[in-house]
Design a protein around this motif. Structure first.
Motif, PDB file in Angstrom:
ATOM      1  N   THR A 117     -48.327 -31.075   8.513  1.00 47.47           N
ATOM      2  CA  THR A 117     -49.222 -30.021   8.997  1.00 47.47           C
ATOM      3  C   THR A 117     -48.755 -29.623  10.380  1.00 47.47           C
ATOM      4  N   ALA A 137     -53.317 -25.527   9.824  1.00 47.80           N
ATOM      5  CA  ALA A 137     -53.005 -26.467   8.747  1.00 47.80           C
ATOM      6  C   ALA A 137     -53.626 -27.833   9.023  1.00 47.80           C
ATOM      7  N   LYS A 167     -57.479 -27.370   8.364  1.00 45.61           N
ATOM      8  CA  LYS A 167     -57.845 -27.148   6.966  1.00 45.61           C
ATOM      9  C   LYS A 167     -57.488 -28.330   6.071  1.00 45.61           C
ATOM     10  N   ALA A 168     -56.292 -28.861   6.219  1.00 41.30           N
ATOM     11  CA  ALA A 168     -55.829 -29.914   5.321  1.00 41.30           C
ATOM     12  C   ALA A 168     -56.360 -31.297   5.678  1.00 41.30           C
TER      13      ALA A 168
END
Length: 163
Positions: free
Chosen positions: A58, A63, A66-67
């Protein structure tokens, strides 16, 4: 990575694998700075299919959020590294995880100097984090980060698990 450092990384990844296997735990990675370099070594270690859950690379702030569930705030920080490790364990279903975030260079980022690195280790016992300030060119910083992350993961696994 030089041949010597590659050999050291391979040896550390084997130790991680032995300890994970002996203790019946799984391992995951969350990488920003190293872009999957740690996962490459773990995935190539003997028996990785039985203990390596996988990794998340990420790179952007979005990223990470969100991840992995990284909260708002600086991403070159202990808070971010801890959230990345805990997020990787949760998302990838692993007992243990290692996460790295930092500044490889050539320029400062978030007012942090080049070589500033945060490495977090998450195990069933909790999450710890180390801050480092590595010297050198970007490739050297990434290599040193990878080796230290593998060392910390091996040490964290010493007391982890069900055995």
């Amino acid at each position: 990575m030089t041949k010597e450092l590659t050999g050291e990384a391979e040896q550390l990844a084997s130790v991680v694998g032995e300890r994970a296997g002996d203790r019946g735990v799984t391992v995951a990675t969350a990488e920003s700075l190293t872009s999957g370099q740690i996962a490459v070594h773990l995935g190539a270690a003997p028996g990785a299919g039985s203990w390596f859950s996988g990794g998340a690379v990420t790179y952007t702030v979005e990223a990470k959020q969100k991840a992995l569930g990284v909260p708002e705030g600086p991403v070159i920080s202990e808070q971010c590294a801890r959230a990345m490790a805990e997020g990787a364990a949760r998302v990838l279903g692993a007992d243990c995880a290692v996460a790295v975030t930092g500044v490889g260079g050539p320029d400062r980022q978030e007012d942090q100097p080049v070589g500033t690195v945060f490495i977090a280790i998450h195990t069933p016992a909790g999450t710890t984090c180390e801050e480092h300030h590595f010297d050198g060119e970007p490739a050297e910083i990434l290599d040193r980060t990878t080796l230290r992350a593998l060392e910390l993961l091996a040490a964290g696994l010493e007391d982890a698990g069900h055995a």
